[in-house]
Design a protein around this motif. Structure first.
Motif, PDB file in Angstrom:
ATOM      1  N   TYR A  71       0.849  -1.197   0.000  1.00 37.76           N
ATOM      2  CA  TYR A  71       0.000   0.000   0.000  1.00 37.76           C
ATOM      3  C   TYR A  71       0.882   1.243   0.000  1.00 37.76           C
ATOM      4  CZ  TYR A  71      -4.112  -2.854   1.044  1.00 37.76           C
ATOM      5  OH  TYR A  71      -5.134  -3.773   0.985  1.00 37.76           O
ATOM      6  N   THR A  72       0.292   2.364  -0.392  1.00 39.74           N
ATOM      7  CA  THR A  72       1.042   3.618  -0.397  1.00 39.74           C
ATOM      8  C   THR A  72       1.350   4.100   1.013  1.00 39.74           C
ATOM      9  OG1 THR A  72      -1.047   4.828  -0.596  1.00 39.74           O
ATOM     10  CG2 THR A  72       0.158   4.363  -2.640  1.00 39.74           C
ATOM     11  N   GLY A  73       0.640   3.572   1.986  1.00 39.35           N
ATOM     12  CA  GLY A  73       0.869   3.906   3.390  1.00 39.35           C
ATOM     13  C   GLY A  73       0.303   2.814   4.270  1.00 39.35           C
ATOM     14  N   ASP A  74       0.196   3.083   5.555  1.00 42.51           N
ATOM     15  CA  ASP A  74      -0.389   2.117   6.483  1.00 42.51           C
ATOM     16  C   ASP A  74      -1.820   1.806   6.048  1.00 42.51           C
ATOM     17  OD1 ASP A  74      -1.519   0.738   8.627  1.00 42.51           O
ATOM     18  OD2 ASP A  74      -0.427   1.892  10.125  1.00 42.51           O
ATOM     19  N   PRO A  75      -2.122   0.545   5.677  1.00 42.59           N
ATOM     20  CA  PRO A  75      -3.470   0.220   5.176  1.00 42.59           C
ATOM     21  C   PRO A  75      -4.572   0.449   6.198  1.00 42.59           C
ATOM     22  CG  PRO A  75      -2.182  -1.779   5.563  1.00 42.59           C
ATOM     23  CD  PRO A  75      -1.241  -0.628   5.689  1.00 42.59           C
ATOM     24  N   ARG A  76      -4.205   0.606   7.464  1.00 44.07           N
ATOM     25  CA  ARG A  76      -5.213   0.881   8.493  1.00 44.07           C
ATOM     26  C   ARG A  76      -5.614   2.344   8.534  1.00 44.07           C
ATOM     27  NH1 ARG A  76      -1.575  -1.736  13.147  1.00 44.07           N
ATOM     28  NH2 ARG A  76      -0.142  -0.394  11.974  1.00 44.07           N
ATOM     29  N   GLN A  77      -4.867   3.173   7.813  1.00 40.92           N
ATOM     30  CA  GLN A  77      -5.139   4.605   7.819  1.00 40.92           C
ATOM     31  C   GLN A  77      -5.909   5.020   6.567  1.00 40.92           C
ATOM     32  OE1 GLN A  77      -4.416   6.450  10.493  1.00 40.92           O
ATOM     33  NE2 GLN A  77      -3.551   4.595  11.434  1.00 40.92           N
ATOM     34  N   PRO A  78      -6.799   6.008   6.687  1.00 39.12           N
ATOM     35  CA  PRO A  78      -7.562   6.485   5.519  1.00 39.12           C
ATOM     36  C   PRO A  78      -6.624   7.032   4.446  1.00 39.12           C
ATOM     37  CG  PRO A  78      -8.461   7.364   7.577  1.00 39.12           C
ATOM     38  CD  PRO A  78      -7.162   6.720   7.923  1.00 39.12           C
ATOM     39  N   GLY A  79      -6.993   6.801   3.212  1.00 41.32           N
ATOM     40  CA  GLY A  79      -6.222   7.345   2.098  1.00 41.32           C
ATOM     41  C   GLY A  79      -5.148   6.434   1.566  1.00 41.32           C
ATOM     42  N   ALA A  80      -4.845   5.338   2.270  1.00 41.48           N
ATOM     43  CA  ALA A  80      -3.828   4.403   1.777  1.00 41.48           C
ATOM     44  C   ALA A  80      -4.348   3.674   0.545  1.00 41.48           C
ATOM     45  CB  ALA A  80      -3.442   3.413   2.866  1.00 41.48           C
ATOM     46  N   ARG A  81      -3.591   3.703  -0.516  1.00 43.76           N
ATOM     47  CA  ARG A  81      -4.009   3.095  -1.775  1.00 43.76           C
ATOM     48  C   ARG A  81      -3.219   1.821  -2.036  1.00 43.76           C
ATOM     49  NH1 ARG A  81      -1.722   3.635  -6.588  1.00 43.76           N
ATOM     50  NH2 ARG A  81      -0.464   5.415  -5.838  1.00 43.76           N
ATOM     51  N   ARG A  82      -3.928   0.792  -2.463  1.00 48.02           N
ATOM     52  CA  ARG A  82      -3.291  -0.488  -2.769  1.00 48.02           C
ATOM     53  C   ARG A  82      -2.570  -0.406  -4.103  1.00 48.02           C
ATOM     54  NH1 ARG A  82      -5.794  -6.511  -2.427  1.00 48.02           N
ATOM     55  NH2 ARG A  82      -4.728  -7.408  -4.221  1.00 48.02           N
ATOM     56  N   VAL A  83      -1.390  -1.019  -4.165  1.00 50.75           N
ATOM     57  CA  VAL A  83      -0.597  -1.062  -5.390  1.00 50.75           C
ATOM     58  C   VAL A  83      -0.648  -2.484  -5.927  1.00 50.75           C
ATOM     59  CG1 VAL A  83       1.667  -0.680  -6.420  1.00 50.75           C
ATOM     60  CG2 VAL A  83       0.916   0.750  -4.498  1.00 50.75           C
ATOM     61  N   ASP A  84      -1.289  -2.669  -7.079  1.00 53.75           N
ATOM     62  CA  ASP A  84      -1.452  -4.012  -7.638  1.00 53.75           C
ATOM     63  C   ASP A  84      -0.218  -4.499  -8.398  1.00 53.75           C
ATOM     64  OD1 ASP A  84      -4.059  -4.363  -6.665  1.00 53.75           O
ATOM     65  OD2 ASP A  84      -4.919  -3.321  -8.394  1.00 53.75           O
ATOM     66  N   ASP A  85       0.452  -3.583  -9.092  1.00 49.53           N
ATOM     67  CA  ASP A  85       1.603  -3.956  -9.913  1.00 49.53           C
ATOM     68  C   ASP A  85       2.719  -2.937  -9.746  1.00 49.53           C
ATOM     69  OD1 ASP A  85       0.759  -6.271 -11.988  1.00 49.53           O
ATOM     70  OD2 ASP A  85      -0.960  -4.956 -11.639  1.00 49.53           O
ATOM     71  N   VAL A  86       3.939  -3.449  -9.709  1.00 47.38           N
ATOM     72  CA  VAL A  86       5.123  -2.588  -9.656  1.00 47.38           C
ATOM     73  C   VAL A  86       6.030  -2.977 -10.821  1.00 47.38           C
ATOM     74  CG1 VAL A  86       7.170  -1.919  -8.356  1.00 47.38           C
ATOM     75  CG2 VAL A  86       5.004  -2.299  -7.156  1.00 47.38           C
ATOM     76  N   HIS A  87       6.199  -2.038 -11.750  1.00 46.93           N
ATOM     77  CA  HIS A  87       7.064  -2.282 -12.904  1.00 46.93           C
ATOM     78  C   HIS A  87       8.429  -1.639 -12.745  1.00 46.93           C
ATOM     79  CE1 HIS A  87       3.028  -2.991 -14.643  1.00 46.93           C
ATOM     80  NE2 HIS A  87       3.658  -3.872 -15.400  1.00 46.93           N
ATOM     81  N   GLY A  88       8.521  -0.655 -11.853  1.00 44.12           N
ATOM     82  CA  GLY A  88       9.787   0.045 -11.670  1.00 44.12           C
ATOM     83  C   GLY A  88       9.672   1.082 -10.571  1.00 44.12           C
ATOM     84  N   PRO A  89      10.723   1.865 -10.362  1.00 41.80           N
ATOM     85  CA  PRO A  89      10.757   2.855  -9.282  1.00 41.80           C
ATOM     86  C   PRO A  89       9.615   3.877  -9.334  1.00 41.80           C
ATOM     87  CG  PRO A  89      12.952   2.522 -10.187  1.00 41.80           C
ATOM     88  CD  PRO A  89      12.007   1.779 -11.081  1.00 41.80           C
ATOM     89  N   ASP A  90       9.143   4.211 -10.523  1.00 44.06           N
ATOM     90  CA  ASP A  90       8.062   5.203 -10.627  1.00 44.06           C
ATOM     91  C   ASP A  90       6.796   4.743  -9.913  1.00 44.06           C
ATOM     92  OD1 ASP A  90       9.688   6.886 -12.020  1.00 44.06           O
ATOM     93  OD2 ASP A  90       8.863   6.394 -13.998  1.00 44.06           O
ATOM     94  N   ASP A  91       6.554   3.437  -9.897  1.00 46.51           N
ATOM     95  CA  ASP A  91       5.351   2.911  -9.243  1.00 46.51           C
ATOM     96  C   ASP A  91       5.467   2.950  -7.723  1.00 46.51           C
ATOM     97  OD1 ASP A  91       4.078   2.283 -11.670  1.00 46.51           O
ATOM     98  OD2 ASP A  91       5.174   0.395 -11.813  1.00 46.51           O
TER      99      ASP A  91
END
Length: 371
Positions: free
Chosen positions: A181-201
């Motif tokens: 996740y972009t942050g702690d999944p227990r906190q509001p606003g955390a977004r799940r990341v399904d795929d990582v292709h490189g540093p930009d993701d």
């Protein structure tokens, strides 16, 4: 049809489970969790897939028998807990896999086993032979003898190195969270990341540290995915079956484009620790990093540390930044006399055996992006 075909069709897979996936909140072995995970691994093994299982949990499993409520901070007590817990953990695996008529083999490694080339080859041969004999290897760090200076630090990195060691097709990291996740999944606003292709993701991702019984965290998992160079799935133990089936669960780290790093270079870059430092002048940095040449005595300006010929050492630029690592041909005490000299001069003045590189290019790996 599986969405992640590269995982579904993998014929050799490394699966890693963290301590939190195998133990109760009190730190004792959770038999139900272990049986559930073994059910999944046995099913995939029955399809003809070769599996190496990297299991954490030895220290955590030893806490309750020693009357400890949490992971001890000092190394000696951690080693005592591992000594007690490793036997309990492996006995539980042996019993659980026996339900399917499967034999398991225990392989305990230290970072030193990866650092020393002969040990590295021995581990590779052992794992290969176990797989050839139809045995499922269960790998863990040998916490009972590892020291702070030569520890993997977490089993995510160990799993990535084992994946290279056996030339695995995929790596599955089982954690206490279902994805990155972009942050702690227990906190509001955390977004799940399904795929990582490189540093930009990963630009918006805030990587967390370890939990109560483990030593890893998202930092180590992302680093493991980078090291592995193969498809890596990060998810929780409850989703293990779907992950191995190639279903779209957790986060898939796609391997970087280009040729996969050789096992030898990966060993040098990620499994070794520089036993000293050799300082280079700008010309030597240019030759080693950009032109991929051997390091000659003429380009060396200084040496730091106490190392022997054959040890891995870090090569540093004029600012002290590590730019490469390699296996040195001389003891630390010999290098000052060689610095700034041509190999021809050294051969004439000191003997023909000195007409050689400080580090040959075949024994060098670049550790900077400035190439």
């Amino acid at each position: 049809m599986s969405e992640r075909v590269e995982v579904a069709k993998a014929r050799r897979i490394v699966v890693k489970a963290g301590s939190s996936s195998l133990t109760t909140p009190r730190g004792t072995i959770d038999a139900n969790r272990i049986d559930a995970l073994v059910d999944v691994l046995a099913a995939r093994r029955a399809d003809g897939t070769e599996i190496v299982f990297v299991s954490s949990g030895a220290i955590a499993a030893g806490l309750a028998p020693l009357g400890l409520s949490r992971r001890p901070p000092d190394l000696a007590t951690q080693q005592a807990a591992a000594s007690v817990g490793q036997g309990l953990l492996f006995a539980r695996y042996t019993s659980s896999f026996a339900r399917y008529g499967m034999t398991v083999g225990q392989v305990l490694l230290t970072a030193d086993d990866m650092m020393r080339r002969s040990h590295h080859r021995n581990a590779q041969r052992t794992l290969g032979q176990l797989l050839a004999m139809g045995i499922l290897p269960i790998v863990n760090e040998n916490d009972t003898v590892a020291t702070d200076e030569i520890r993997f630090g977490d089993n995510d990195r160990l799993a990535a190195l084992v994946a290279h060691l056996i030339r695995a097709d995929a790596l599955v990291l089982l954690s206490d969270v279902d994805a990155l996740y972009t942050g702690d999944p227990r906190q509001p606003g955390a977004r799940r990341v399904d795929d990582v292709h490189g540093p930009d993701d990963l630009r918006d991702v805030k990587l967390g540290r370890s939990g109560r019984v483990g030593t890893g965290g998202m930092v180590t998992k992302v680093e493991a995915a980078r090291i592995a160079g193969i498809p890596v799935v990060l998810t929780n133990a409850a989703s293990a079956a779907h992950a191995l089936a190639g279903d779209k669960v957790g986060t898939l780290f796609h391997p970087a484009e280009g040729r996969r790093m050789s096992t030898r270079n990966l060993w040098l870059a990620h499994a070794t620790t520089g036993q000293g430092r050799v300082m280079l002048d700008p010309g030597a940095v240019e030759a080693v990093v950009r032109r991929r040449k051997s390091l000659l005595p003429a380009g060396v300006t200084g040496v730091d540390g106490d190392f022997a010929a054959g040890d891995p050492v870090d090569l540093c630029d004029t600012s002290g930044h590590v730019v490469a690592r390699g296996l040195v041909n001389y003891d630390a005490s010999e290098i000052p006399e060689l610095m700034g000299r041509s190999t021809r001069w050294l051969a004439r003045e000191l003997g023909a055996e000195y007409e050689r590189e400080i580090i040959h290019r075949d024994h060098l790996v670049i550790l900077t992006d400035e190439r």
